[in-house]
Design a protein around this motif. Structure first.
Motif, PDB file in Angstrom:
ATOM      1  N   PHE B 200       0.849  -1.200   0.000  1.00 46.29           N
ATOM      2  CA  PHE B 200       0.000   0.000   0.000  1.00 46.29           C
ATOM      3  C   PHE B 200       0.884   1.250   0.000  1.00 46.29           C
ATOM      4  O   PHE B 200       1.868   1.324   0.724  1.00 46.29           O
ATOM      5  N   ASP B 201       0.515   2.218  -0.827  1.00 51.14           N
ATOM      6  CA  ASP B 201       1.293   3.460  -0.887  1.00 51.14           C
ATOM      7  C   ASP B 201       0.773   4.451   0.152  1.00 51.14           C
ATOM      8  O   ASP B 201      -0.320   4.999   0.005  1.00 51.14           O
ATOM      9  N   PRO B 202       1.558   4.702   1.209  1.00 58.34           N
ATOM     10  CA  PRO B 202       1.050   5.562   2.284  1.00 58.34           C
ATOM     11  C   PRO B 202       0.992   7.044   1.915  1.00 58.34           C
ATOM     12  O   PRO B 202       0.545   7.854   2.725  1.00 58.34           O
ATOM     13  N   LYS B 203       1.444   7.397   0.707  1.00 52.45           N
ATOM     14  CA  LYS B 203       1.331   8.800   0.272  1.00 52.45           C
ATOM     15  C   LYS B 203      -0.135   9.236   0.262  1.00 52.45           C
ATOM     16  O   LYS B 203      -0.446  10.400   0.492  1.00 52.45           O
ATOM     17  N   THR B 204      -1.022   8.260   0.011  1.00 53.82           N
ATOM     18  CA  THR B 204      -2.437   8.613  -0.055  1.00 53.82           C
ATOM     19  C   THR B 204      -2.983   9.016   1.322  1.00 53.82           C
ATOM     20  O   THR B 204      -4.027   9.625   1.415  1.00 53.82           O
ATOM     21  N   GLY B 209       2.444  12.066   6.459  1.00 50.87           N
ATOM     22  CA  GLY B 209       3.617  12.795   5.973  1.00 50.87           C
ATOM     23  C   GLY B 209       4.582  11.993   5.122  1.00 50.87           C
ATOM     24  O   GLY B 209       5.646  12.490   4.751  1.00 50.87           O
ATOM     25  N   TYR B 210       4.219  10.754   4.801  1.00 49.97           N
ATOM     26  CA  TYR B 210       5.137   9.962   3.983  1.00 49.97           C
ATOM     27  C   TYR B 210       5.285  10.616   2.616  1.00 49.97           C
ATOM     28  O   TYR B 210       4.307  11.033   1.996  1.00 49.97           O
ATOM     29  N   GLY B 211       6.541  10.723   2.157  1.00 49.74           N
ATOM     30  CA  GLY B 211       6.780  11.384   0.874  1.00 49.74           C
ATOM     31  C   GLY B 211       7.120  12.855   1.057  1.00 49.74           C
ATOM     32  O   GLY B 211       7.807  13.446   0.241  1.00 49.74           O
ATOM     33  N   THR B 218       8.687   3.436   4.908  1.00 47.59           N
ATOM     34  CA  THR B 218       7.838   2.249   5.034  1.00 47.59           C
ATOM     35  C   THR B 218       8.668   1.095   5.615  1.00 47.59           C
ATOM     36  O   THR B 218       9.900   1.142   5.612  1.00 47.59           O
ATOM     37  N   ALA B 219       7.965   0.090   6.084  1.00 51.55           N
ATOM     38  CA  ALA B 219       8.644  -1.047   6.707  1.00 51.55           C
ATOM     39  C   ALA B 219       9.532  -1.782   5.706  1.00 51.55           C
ATOM     40  O   ALA B 219      10.612  -2.250   6.065  1.00 51.55           O
ATOM     41  N   LEU B 353      13.084   8.628  13.735  1.00 51.96           N
ATOM     42  CA  LEU B 353      12.689   7.931  12.509  1.00 51.96           C
ATOM     43  C   LEU B 353      11.368   7.216  12.761  1.00 51.96           C
ATOM     44  O   LEU B 353      11.207   6.589  13.812  1.00 51.96           O
ATOM     45  N   VAL B 354      10.447   7.336  11.818  1.00 50.33           N
ATOM     46  CA  VAL B 354       9.153   6.652  11.960  1.00 50.33           C
ATOM     47  C   VAL B 354       8.997   5.656  10.812  1.00 50.33           C
ATOM     48  O   VAL B 354       9.300   5.971   9.654  1.00 50.33           O
ATOM     49  N   ILE B 355       8.565   4.447  11.178  1.00 48.75           N
ATOM     50  CA  ILE B 355       8.415   3.388  10.174  1.00 48.75           C
ATOM     51  C   ILE B 355       6.947   2.996  10.086  1.00 48.75           C
ATOM     52  O   ILE B 355       6.309   2.700  11.099  1.00 48.75           O
ATOM     53  N   LEU B 356       6.411   2.985   8.866  1.00 51.17           N
ATOM     54  CA  LEU B 356       4.996   2.692   8.654  1.00 51.17           C
ATOM     55  C   LEU B 356       4.807   1.244   8.207  1.00 51.17           C
ATOM     56  O   LEU B 356       5.386   0.827   7.200  1.00 51.17           O
ATOM     57  N   ALA B 357       4.026   0.494   8.986  1.00 48.55           N
ATOM     58  CA  ALA B 357       3.711  -0.886   8.599  1.00 48.55           C
ATOM     59  C   ALA B 357       2.529  -0.845   7.644  1.00 48.55           C
ATOM     60  O   ALA B 357       1.373  -0.893   8.042  1.00 48.55           O
TER      61      ALA B 357
END
Lengths: 554, 431
Positions: B200-204, B209-211, B218-219, B353-357
């Motif tokens: 999944f693209d977390p930009k959406t 704030g990803y991108g 991302t993970a 640093l933040v990592i998105l699962a």
């Protein structure tokens, strides 16, 4: 040993820039030529490429090589390839030796290439000294009985038997109970379709009527003998001893629910277990308005640390059924973490919430307290206790290992994990295999599994078993352990430590013997023998000592 | 009387497809393994370590890759896709479209000379675009088959009719710009679909704030960042300033369990964020990690104990609650805004640093493949599986395994794959 002169050929791999970009390969090649018994030394860009392999084959012939060394990467990935290449050129595959100058050298010494090159010289020299002492070994061939035994006639065992039988293998299904079906017999409906459990129980007819399946009910296993391809299971049925032979065994003995006695004022009347609720729902005999369920009863605690995997979905299923039956009923689930992973199960959870089933989270340090007509539970979200009235309290009990698992494990010589579930060969990549060849596991015998998971695993176990019993002959590892009975004092340290249960005491000769078919040559027994009575072929003491001495030890 | 072909096609060469192929091949059944990429290995090859054993992913995968390419019963078709299907169970006819590699498979020995000289620099998809590769390349160092391919979109010969340097330096004369895309037809008795998943693209989700924020990754990007063979050689740095991050936050269920995006649960994230936190801690014991979660889903064997180890031995803090948004301070530190459920207060925490699962989602082209094969998909575009025989698709003779039917972890994919092999064997070996 023959008196033939030792003629070693050494092939040093650049592995593109992996090794060649760090180590000084021309220097290594020249150095290798100075080592005793080395008659040929050359470098390849990629020894494992077809070009590299044909160079090995050609030079074995041209230089009459009787030992081959490849200094490159890891034997874990490439030894089989190089061994078979040697074999193709007429050399016994065990006269091949691999030296790892990539993973254990160039990759870790990228920033100190000179030292890396010196280390590679040591590693290659050690390989050369060992190679001089290598012996030809033969791989053994074992014949295979083309049938399987499935232990346990629940949904997993029945399905495994059915799959193998449909693949045209003969299957013997052994069940200790007087009928097939296992835990499925006690269920009302099954999730996520909420259809009758009895639909799935129809598998019983398919199994009992299949001409390739022999079903043994009310059968007790007395003894298990043999090894991969050639097992013999002796059962007692109706006071009769029956011997069944097969090439592979599938363990599908399931699990049982923990008894609710002693938890949360359990009384079997208005405080019952989830399994008892299944029975009541089957009889359609529930007419109460306030039904509350508590999850993780007797598990995820100090005594039983694990999550039993199936209880959240079971609770959801019964809550949904109750709510469908009586939309005005108050159904509450007191839970810790809702385990509804995946697509269908999460959807099922959402459906339960939309139907108005109430979910209250509890903390293990503040468990619900049972009062006469209500439950007090602390809720973290509200930071206060809540009173939940109940007419019927349902306890979700975990699945626990069967009591006879230990005995069966001993007979099969396979391990259990700390909760007495069967322990597979590798959690990640061999989830239904045992370390012992030819024996497989599926369903709740391995870990609490629901019906879909049990069936999925039973198909997997059937597939793994078919890879054995489809072969007429099996080839087994040639580098095995051998016990020198003159030196052995019979302490049995090796028997206890062998991870493959390959060593046993021969009752007739009263000596300790290695079953070469089962032995993997791992060497654990050799290292543990106080008498140095065990030779691990291909890793003999002489060979290892020669490596150590030339390195600078001794 | 229809033919019964003792031959099975496996579509997808990730861990599921590999396991299904190996089982069938060992069973004595011929396998046609179809892989869209230039190398097999799939997602598992991109991972650094695997839970709950923390084994190095590629180290346990590589022997299987080698086995797949060496097995006499397996024919590997890389850069290949299924275009058409006709026939019926036991006698399917499948049209395969095989893209030109522009490298002769029998000649290339993966020496790497061409890579050194290729002047192009393009984003490396295998490394999640965190470094550059060349226009002639191998997907990853341990990739199988270990031969080069030329990326037509970026190669100067195809774009500007110039260069040909790789052709000049290749000592094996393995470069062949005249290669053409091919179509081939294969006859098989059964088909196993193992095409895996996308991310999944977390930009959406603009609020995270990803991108926009460099220190939100991302993970899967994190797996590459921390991997010894990744772009940082395993020395974890945060993207904005290359400093060592000390405070990490993982956010679970990004895009999952979210009715606006993917209502389902991705199954693996609770476990892999714990794993990633453990590995980060093993790299640097000063690292302090928080994991934000909704429910901690750890029902597999030894999983609950693994989470406990995360708490006890790796100082991981598990924070229950859904993150509302991420902000950024002037040092480019991500600030997580969340509701502390014990006090019902909105709080803000600063991390390095933040990592998105991020959710596992169906492959982009899953719908298209479903149409070609004539199998159904579910509401979320995963291939529709039978509820109680989960390897069975909606069409006889076609089976499913791995994350193409539902998000799942590696052991489940391996089980599923062996199971699908058994079901396919049932079709082709039936008496």
């Amino acid at each position: 040993m023959s008196d033939e002169a030792i003629r070693i050929g050494v092939f040093i791999c650049h592995c593109g820039t992996n090794i060649g970009g760090v180590l000084d390969i021309p220097e290594l090649t020249e150095y290798t030529k100075t080592l005793p018994n080395v008659v040929y030394s050359a470098a390849n860009l990629y020894t494992c490429s077809e070009v590299g392999l044909s160079e090995i084959r050609e030079n074995i012939k041209e230089h009459n090589l009787n030992r081959v060394i490849v200094a490159s990467c890891s034997p874990r990935t490439h030894e089989p390839l190089f061994r078979s290449t040697c074999q193709e050129a007429g050399l016994n595959p065990y006269l091949f030796e691999m030296v790892n100058i990539r993973d254990q050298d160039s990759w870790v010494h990228m920033k100190e290439p000179e030292k890396g090159t010196e280390k590679a010289k040591d590693l290659i020299r050690m390989g050369v000294y060992k190679a001089a002492l290598l012996e030809s070994l033969e791989k053994m061939q074992v014949s295979v009985i083309p049938s399987a035994i499935v232990i346990g006639g629940g949904i997993a065992g029945m399905n495994a038997a059915l799959n193998l039988a449909n693949q045209n293998f003969k299957v013997s299904l052994i069940e200790k109970d007087s009928e097939l079906g296992g835990l499925l017999r006690y269920l009302n409906k099954v999730y996520p379709t909420n259809e009758d459990a009895s639909n799935l129980l129809e598998t019983r007819n398919l199994v009992e009527n299949h001409k390739k399946i022999d079903v043994y009910k009310s059968a007790v296993i007395e003894k298990i003998e043999g090894y991969v391809g050639n097992f013999k299971v002796i059962i007692l049925q109706n006071k009769k001893i029956i011997e069944i032979e097969a090439g592979a065994i599938i363990v599908a003995t399931g699990a049982k629910a923990l008894s609710p006695e002693g938890y949360y004022n359990y009384n079997g009347k208005n405080i019952i277990s989830q399994l008892e609720l299944e029975g009541l729902l089957k009889e359609n005999s529930i007419n109460t308005n306030n039904i509350t369920m508590i999850q993780c009863v007797g598990c995820r605690n100090e005594e039983r640390k694990y999550c039993s995997n199936i209880c959240c979905m079971t609770a959801l299923k019964n809550a949904i059924l109750l709510k469908e039956q009586n939309p005005d009923a108050n159904v509450t689930i007191i839970f810790r973490d809702l385990q509804t992973q995946g697509v269908a199960y999460e959807e099922y959870y959402r459906r339960a919430r939309e139907m108005g089933i109430l979910f209250i989270n509890y903390l293990p340090e503040k468990p619900p307290i049972i009062k006469k007509d209500h439950i007090e539970v602390y809720n973290e979200f509200m930071n206060q206790g809540i009173g939940v009235p109940y007419d019927l309290l349902v306890l979700s009990m975990p699945l626990i290992a069967n009591e006879d698992s230990e005995q069966l494990a001993k007979m099969l010589k396979v391990p259990l994990e700390e909760n007495n579930f069967f322990l597979e060969a590798h959690v990640k990549l061999r989830p239904v295999d045992f370390a012992t060849d030819g024996i497989f596991v599926c369903g709740s015998a391995h870990w609490p599994a629901d019906i879909s998971e049990s069936i999925s695993q039973s198909n997997a176990a059937a597939s793994r078993a078919s890879t054995i019993i489809s072969k007429e002959m099996l080839e087994v590892e040639g580098s095995t352990a051998e016990i020198n009975t003159d030196l052995c004092v019979g302490c049995e340290a090796c028997i206890k430590i062998c991870p493959y249960s390959a060593i046993s005491r021969d009752e007739e000769t009263d000596t300790v013997v290695v079953n070469k078919v089962v032995c993997k040559g791992c060497g654990v027994c050799g290292a543990s023998c106080p008498q140095n009575a065990i030779t691990i072929h291909h890793f003999t003491s002489d060979q290892i000592t020669a490596e150590i001495v030339t390195y600078g030890g001794g | 009387m229809s033919k019964n072909l003792k031959r099975v096609m496996v579509i997808g060469g990730g861990i599921a497809g590999i396991q299904a192929s190996l089982d069938l091949a060992e069973r004595g059944i011929k396998v046609e393994l179809i892989e869209k990429n230039a190398c097999i290995g799939g997602r598992m090859a991109q991972l650094d370590k695997t839970f709950p054993t923390n084994d190095c992913s590629i180290c346990i995968l590589a022997p299987k890759l080698a086995e797949c390419s060496r097995h006499p019963n397996i024919t590997l078709h890389t850069l290949s896709e299924v275009k058409n299907l006709s026939g019926q169970p036991r006698n399917f006819n499948v049209k395969i479209f095989k893209k030109a590699r522009y490298v002769k498979e029998d000649e290339c020995i993966n020496c790497g000379l061409c890579i050194e000289k290729c002047p192009m620099r393009v984003d490396d998809e295998f490394d999640m675009k965190l470094r550059k590769r060349r226009a002639i390349y191998i997907d990853y160092v341990q990739g199988v088959p270990s031969i080069m391919r030329i990326d037509r979109k970026n190669c100067l010969l195809f774009t500007k009719d110039a260069c040909r340097i790789c052709e000049k330096v290749c000592e094996r004369e393995a470069i062949d710009f005249d290669q053409k895309d091919e179509e081939l037809e294969l006859n098989v008795g059964s088909i196993i679909v193992a095409t895996g998943y996308d991310i999944f693209d977390p930009k959406t989700l603009g609020s995270l704030g990803y991108g926009r924020y460099p220190n939100v990754v991302t993970a899967l990007e994190f797996e590459r960042l921390i991997c010894a063979s990744g772009p940082l050689d395993g020395h974890l740095k945060r993207p904005s300033d290359k400093n060592d991050p000390k405070k990490l936050a993982f956010i679970n269920c990004v895009g999952s369990r979210d009715i606006k995006n993917n209502p389902y649960c991705s199954s693996c994230c609770c476990m892999y964020t714990t794993k990633e936190a453990m590995i980060a801690y093993e790299h640097d014991n000063e690292i302090d990690t928080s994991i934000f979660y909704i429910d901690l889903r750890a029902a597999g064997k030894g999983f609950r104990e693994y989470i406990q180890r995360g708490c006890d031995d790796y100082a991981i803090k598990y924070i229950k609650g859904k993150v509302a948004k991420i902000l950024e301070d002037d040092q480019k530190n991500p600030l997580i805004v969340y509701e502390d459920i014990t006090t019902s207060q909105v709080k803000q925490l600063k991390f390095d640093l933040v990592i998105l699962a991020t959710s596992m989602i169906p492959k982009k082209d899953a719908g298209n493949l479903a149409k070609i094969l004539g199998i159904k998909i579910n509401d979320f575009n995963f291939f529709k599986a039978n509820s109680y025989q989960p390897q069975i698709s909606s069409k006889e003779g076609i089976f499913l395994c791995g994350a193409c039917r539902e998000p799942m972890d590696i052991p489940s994919s391996v089980v599923d794959a062996s199971g699908a092999a058994a079901k396919a064997a049932e079709i082709v070996m039936r008496g």
